[in-house]
Enzyme design. Structure first.
Site, PDB file in Angstrom:
ATOM      1  N   ARG A  59       0.843  -1.209   0.000  1.00  0.00           N
ATOM      2  CA  ARG A  59       0.000   0.000   0.000  1.00  0.00           C
ATOM      3  C   ARG A  59       0.879   1.260   0.000  1.00  0.00           C
ATOM      4  NH1 ARG A  59      -2.201   1.931   4.310  1.00  0.00           N
ATOM      5  NH2 ARG A  59      -2.259  -0.058   5.400  1.00  0.00           N
ATOM      6  N   TYR A 113     -15.450  15.018 -17.814  1.00  0.00           N
ATOM      7  CA  TYR A 113     -16.063  13.688 -17.720  1.00  0.00           C
ATOM      8  C   TYR A 113     -17.080  13.724 -16.576  1.00  0.00           C
ATOM      9  CZ  TYR A 113     -16.152   8.698 -16.513  1.00  0.00           C
ATOM     10  OH  TYR A 113     -16.540   7.423 -16.212  1.00  0.00           O
ATOM     11  N   ASP A 186      -6.453  17.064 -16.693  1.00  0.00           N
ATOM     12  CA  ASP A 186      -6.669  15.654 -17.020  1.00  0.00           C
ATOM     13  C   ASP A 186      -6.253  15.479 -18.483  1.00  0.00           C
ATOM     14  OD1 ASP A 186      -7.733  13.232 -17.915  1.00  0.00           O
ATOM     15  OD2 ASP A 186      -9.441  13.313 -16.538  1.00  0.00           O
ATOM     16  N   LYS A 211      -7.222   4.180 -20.107  1.00  0.00           N
ATOM     17  CA  LYS A 211      -7.518   4.509 -21.492  1.00  0.00           C
ATOM     18  C   LYS A 211      -6.267   4.323 -22.373  1.00  0.00           C
ATOM     19  CE  LYS A 211     -11.662   5.651 -20.132  1.00  0.00           C
ATOM     20  NZ  LYS A 211     -11.539   5.620 -18.691  1.00  0.00           N
TER      21      LYS A 211
HETATM   22  C1  LIG Z   1     -11.182  11.988 -19.233  1.00  0.00           C
HETATM   23  C2  LIG Z   1     -11.383  10.969 -18.163  1.00  0.00           C
HETATM   24  N1  LIG Z   1     -10.838  11.172 -16.951  1.00  0.00           N
HETATM   25  C3  LIG Z   1     -10.991  10.278 -15.950  1.00  0.00           C
HETATM   26  C4  LIG Z   1     -11.741   9.129 -16.125  1.00  0.00           C
HETATM   27  C5  LIG Z   1     -11.879   8.165 -14.990  1.00  0.00           C
HETATM   28  O1  LIG Z   1     -10.971   7.118 -15.162  1.00  0.00           O
HETATM   29  P1  LIG Z   1     -11.168   5.659 -14.554  1.00  0.00           P
HETATM   30  O2  LIG Z   1     -12.339   5.041 -15.252  1.00  0.00           O
HETATM   31  O3  LIG Z   1      -9.861   4.994 -14.825  1.00  0.00           O
HETATM   32  O4  LIG Z   1     -11.427   5.834 -13.090  1.00  0.00           O
HETATM   33  C6  LIG Z   1     -12.316   8.865 -17.366  1.00  0.00           C
HETATM   34  C7  LIG Z   1     -13.102   7.638 -17.557  1.00  0.00           C
HETATM   35  O5  LIG Z   1     -13.760   7.435 -18.552  1.00  0.00           O
HETATM   36  C8  LIG Z   1     -12.144   9.813 -18.411  1.00  0.00           C
HETATM   37  O6  LIG Z   1     -12.692   9.635 -19.624  1.00  0.00           O
END
Ligand SMILES: Cc1ncc(COP(=O)(O)O)c(C=O)c1O
Length: 396
Positions: A59, A113, A186, A211
């Protein structure tokens, strides 16, 4: 590892050049152990106290996760990085790292998102943080909000989902810093293969590694990258919340990174070609792709990442709303319908039932998302096959 290798070299080697004396494995290893024995308690004491590098308990950190994290750090050009169990955990950790607390204001892109918007509004809202959502590509609105709220942070995506808006990062960062706000970007949709937000002044970069970094749809993870001063809180977050990346997922994600540059080049080229073909077809009311000259973010996209590509997502607008979208999605043969992006396979998503399911009609109108909006996350297939699949799924 020296930081002067080219990006093409880093994709393949980053995170793997460790100081092992001999017989270094060619491929990264998976070390699943949850704890690490120390023959010398003084060494364990130093590691637990943060005075020496090393591992004690998974952890707190583990070698396979550290190797993957180091690869992302090098590619994003940060001083430190920390990995988590998912992109959502990474976003939450980044908000903790900027010391967001009760009474603080947080500016967020209205195009985030959906789950990220909910995280900021619901979870951080219940902790007393006041969120304001706005179009961060509207410089006047952004400046007004910065002057009015003096936010602790600004949270946005380098390429928004699903309409692919791209903010003018250097100007946004400058305005935010002048107002005393830290900027979290992000970078999931752009990836370091197309854009490095830290080089444009962002304070922290976040990835859903689930992704494009992984790229094969078989591992979940998240990473935060930035300056060294953020590390202690990012590490404390992982230790206390426990949202740690597993060694198996880290190993898969690290393996994915080796082809990130190749995949993004191919996926961006495919997306550009697909967008150009679909833009000429009468079946679509609108085709959104930052590489198309009529996209509202084309100029800034060209300035920030044009030479490398405009990303691997194309969004289209079908005139017939939900019935037509459902019929289209159910008639696709090659392209799947799934709630993700970044895989080697092309996948379609209907935002109204997935990423933007819980948005109010008012918010959707403000964002420009309709009942006919469909996102196409383009993979590495032959683009002619994608065109054929899309056009035949639209035949009456
Ligand atoms: C742009 C973006 N940021 C964050 C996330 C969240 O990621 P995770 O599904 O790995 O928690 C997503 C998920 O689709 C996303 O498209």
């Amino acid at each position: 590892m020296a930081n002067n290798w080219s990006e093409d070299t880093l994709y393949v080697h980053a995170g793997q050049m460790r100081d092992w004396p001999q017989e270094v494995p060619t491929a990264p290893s998976i070390i699943p152990s949850t704890s690490y024995r120390s023959a010398d308690p003084a060494v364990m004491d130093a590691i637990l106290g943060g005075d020496a590098p090393g591992f004690t308990y998974a952890r707190h950190g583990s070698p396979t996760v550290a190797a993957f994290t180091e690869a992302v750090r090098l590619l994003e050009k940060g001083a430190m990085a920390h990995a988590y169990a998912s992109g959502m955990a990474a976003l939450d950790a980044a908000l903790y790292a900027i010391r967001l607390q009760a009474g603080d204001h947080l500016l967020v892109s209205q195009d985030l998102y959906g789950a990220t918007l909910n995280l900021a509004e619901q979870l951080w809202g219940s902790a007393g943080v006041i969120m304001h959502a706005l179009d961060v590509t509207d410089e006047e609105a952004l400046q007004e909000a910065l002057d009015r709220w003096h936010p602790r942070g600004v949270l946005l995506e380098s390429i928004s989902n699903p309409l692919l808006k791209i903010p003018d990062l250097p100007r946004l960062v400058e305005a935010a810093h002048q107002a005393g706000a830290q900027v979290i970007v992000d970078n999931t949709f752009a990836t370091p293969a197309l854009l490095n937000p830290l080089t444009w002044g962002a304070d922290l970069v976040v990835h859903s590694a689930t992704k494009y970094l992984g790229g094969h749809g078989d591992a979940m993870g998240g990473v935060v990258v930035g300056r060294a001063e953020y590390f202690d809180r990012l590490h404390q977050y992982a230790k206390l919340r426990g949202s740690v990346l597993s060694p198996f997922d880290a190993w898969l994600l690290h393996r994915g990174i080796k082809t990130l540059g190749l995949r993004l080049a191919r996926q961006s080229a495919n997306a550009a070609q697909l967008a150009a073909v679909l833009a000429d077809r009468p079946e679509f009311q609108q085709v959104y792709y930052p590489g198309l000259p009529n996209h509202p973010s084309h100029a800034i996209a060209k300035a920030l990442m044009g030479a490398k590509g405009y990303g691997a997502v194309v969004t289209v607008e079908l005139p017939g709303g939900r019935p037509q979208v459902f019929s289209f999605l159910s008639r696709l043969r090659l392209i799947g319908s799934a709630t993700t992006v970044g895989d080697v396979y092309t996948l379609c998503l209907y935002p109204r039932i997935a990423s933007h399911r819980n948005q109010s009609p008012e918010m959707l109108r403000q964002m420009g998302i309709t009942d006919g909006t469909v996102r196409i996350a383009v993979g590495i297939e032959a683009v002619d096959d994608l065109v054929q699949d899309i056009l035949s799924a639209l035949q009456p």
